[in-house]
Design an enzyme around this catalytic site. Structure first.
Site, PDB file in Angstrom:
ATOM      1  N   ILE A  86       1.006  -1.156   0.025  1.00  0.00           N
ATOM      2  CA  ILE A  86       0.074   0.057   0.043  1.00  0.00           C
ATOM      3  C   ILE A  86       0.902   1.411  -0.007  1.00  0.00           C
ATOM      4  O   ILE A  86       2.137   1.187   0.493  1.00  0.00           O
ATOM      5  CB  ILE A  86      -0.870   0.081   1.282  1.00  0.00           C
ATOM      6  CG1 ILE A  86      -0.399  -0.049   2.677  1.00  0.00           C
ATOM      7  CG2 ILE A  86      -1.988  -1.179   1.159  1.00  0.00           C
ATOM      8  CD1 ILE A  86      -1.167  -0.110   3.742  1.00  0.00           C
ATOM      9  N   ASP A  87       0.342   2.437  -0.455  1.00  0.00           N
ATOM     10  CA  ASP A  87       1.041   3.614  -0.549  1.00  0.00           C
ATOM     11  C   ASP A  87       1.699   4.131   0.851  1.00  0.00           C
ATOM     12  O   ASP A  87       1.307   3.623   1.849  1.00  0.00           O
ATOM     13  CB  ASP A  87       0.211   4.565  -1.151  1.00  0.00           C
ATOM     14  CG  ASP A  87      -0.235   4.423  -2.423  1.00  0.00           C
ATOM     15  OD1 ASP A  87       0.381   3.564  -3.234  1.00  0.00           O
ATOM     16  OD2 ASP A  87      -1.049   5.462  -2.664  1.00  0.00           O
ATOM     17  N   ARG A  88       2.874   4.791   0.751  1.00  0.00           N
ATOM     18  CA  ARG A  88       3.566   5.414   1.846  1.00  0.00           C
ATOM     19  C   ARG A  88       2.629   6.083   2.738  1.00  0.00           C
ATOM     20  O   ARG A  88       2.722   5.542   4.052  1.00  0.00           O
ATOM     21  CB  ARG A  88       4.735   6.292   1.369  1.00  0.00           C
ATOM     22  CG  ARG A  88       5.396   6.803   2.410  1.00  0.00           C
ATOM     23  CD  ARG A  88       6.577   7.560   1.908  1.00  0.00           C
ATOM     24  NE  ARG A  88       7.299   8.002   3.052  1.00  0.00           N
ATOM     25  CZ  ARG A  88       8.912   8.329   2.699  1.00  0.00           C
ATOM     26  NH1 ARG A  88       9.224   8.367   1.730  1.00  0.00           N
ATOM     27  NH2 ARG A  88       9.531   8.714   3.850  1.00  0.00           N
ATOM     28  N   THR A  90      -0.746   5.806   3.157  1.00  0.00           N
ATOM     29  CA  THR A  90      -1.843   4.836   3.532  1.00  0.00           C
ATOM     30  C   THR A  90      -1.513   4.108   4.628  1.00  0.00           C
ATOM     31  O   THR A  90      -0.652   3.312   4.587  1.00  0.00           O
ATOM     32  CB  THR A  90      -2.211   4.126   2.196  1.00  0.00           C
ATOM     33  OG1 THR A  90      -2.663   5.140   1.316  1.00  0.00           O
ATOM     34  CG2 THR A  90      -3.388   3.115   2.692  1.00  0.00           C
TER      35      THR A  90
END
Length: 251
Positions: A86-88, A90
């Site tokens: 998952i994104d940094r 998030t």
């Protein structure tokens, strides 16, 4: 005089660079094959530079190394790994595999959609439809940004996104999102397409408010197997839900 130093010496030192990083993990569930963790906002899933950089994948190695469950000097063919990312910025649930069989089987589970991943997000405004299932088309563009259009076009891939509004307050909405596909920035781009960008998501037109990063959390995962997965069968019919969701403080 020349001195020969085996290559294995350098490989071992390189592989153990993770011991210089923290070993802290917020563990939700753990067994002999898998570990499910809550990734905090601001922590990368994987390092994006050749320099030493804090990231979840290396924290996982350090955590298991300290527990005596992983030793790079003894295990040359496999290292524990994240099954997805998952994104940094998030927060949320990340599934990690301790063994090669668990990784292979979990990758198949993800590919065959034998698990249900749900997200929470805060979007700007009030959505006209309080619940919907969207079929749109996605393309990853330059500068790590996704484009969404409502019709099929060469270079674009079909995506499915379901959502339902949970709460509305002060010109913003708390929304639960389920992904039937998993493309780069899918939730962020779809909500921007609907003219309701995520709070704080400047890249997709959101405003910096009380939050300075995209208001998104991968908060729940459920497993529903229709096939036999011997290494991870213990997860079948289980659901894991984050209780400590940072977004809740805004509602």
């Amino acid at each position: 005089m020349q001195c020969f130093i085996p290559e294995e010496f350098f490989e071992s030192k390189k592989e153990r660079a993770f011991t210089k990083l923290p070993s802290d993990l917020d563990v939700i569930y753990e067994d002999e094959a898998l570990i499910i963790v809550n990734k905090p906002v601001g922590l990368l899933a994987h390092s994006d530079t050749s320099q030493l950089q804090d990231n979840l994948a290396d924290r996982l190695l350090h955590y298991l190394y300290r527990k005596g469950e992983y030793d790079p000097d003894k295990e040359q063919s496999f290292a524990p790994a994240l099954c997805h990312r998952i994104d940094r910025n998030t927060q949320g649930i990340v599934i990690c595999a301790k063994t090669s069989e668990a990784l292979r089987q979990m990758n198949e589970v993800i590919r065959e959609r034998e698990l249900d991943k749900r997200y929470l997000c805060i979007v700007e405004g009030s959505l006209k439809k309080k619940q919907d299932h969207l079929v749109l088309y996605h393309k990853k563009m330059e500068h790590n940004k996704a484009d969404i259009i409502p019709y099929a076009k060469e270079g674009y891939q079909r995506i499915e996104t379901g959502y339902r509004v949970l709460k509305e307050k002060d010109g913003k909405s708390l929304v639960e999102v389920s992904l039937l596909t998993g493309k780069s920035h899918q939730i962020r781009a779809v909500m921007a397409y609907l003219k309701h960008p995520l709070l704080g998501d400047v890249k997709y037109g959101g405003k910096k408010d009380v939050i300075t990063y995209q208001a998104l959390c991968a908060y729940q995962v459920s497993f529903h197997f229709t096939k036999d997965y011997p290494s991870i069968k213990q997860l079948d019919q289980k659901t894991f839900t984050l209780e400590d969701v940072a977004l809740y403080r805004y509602f």
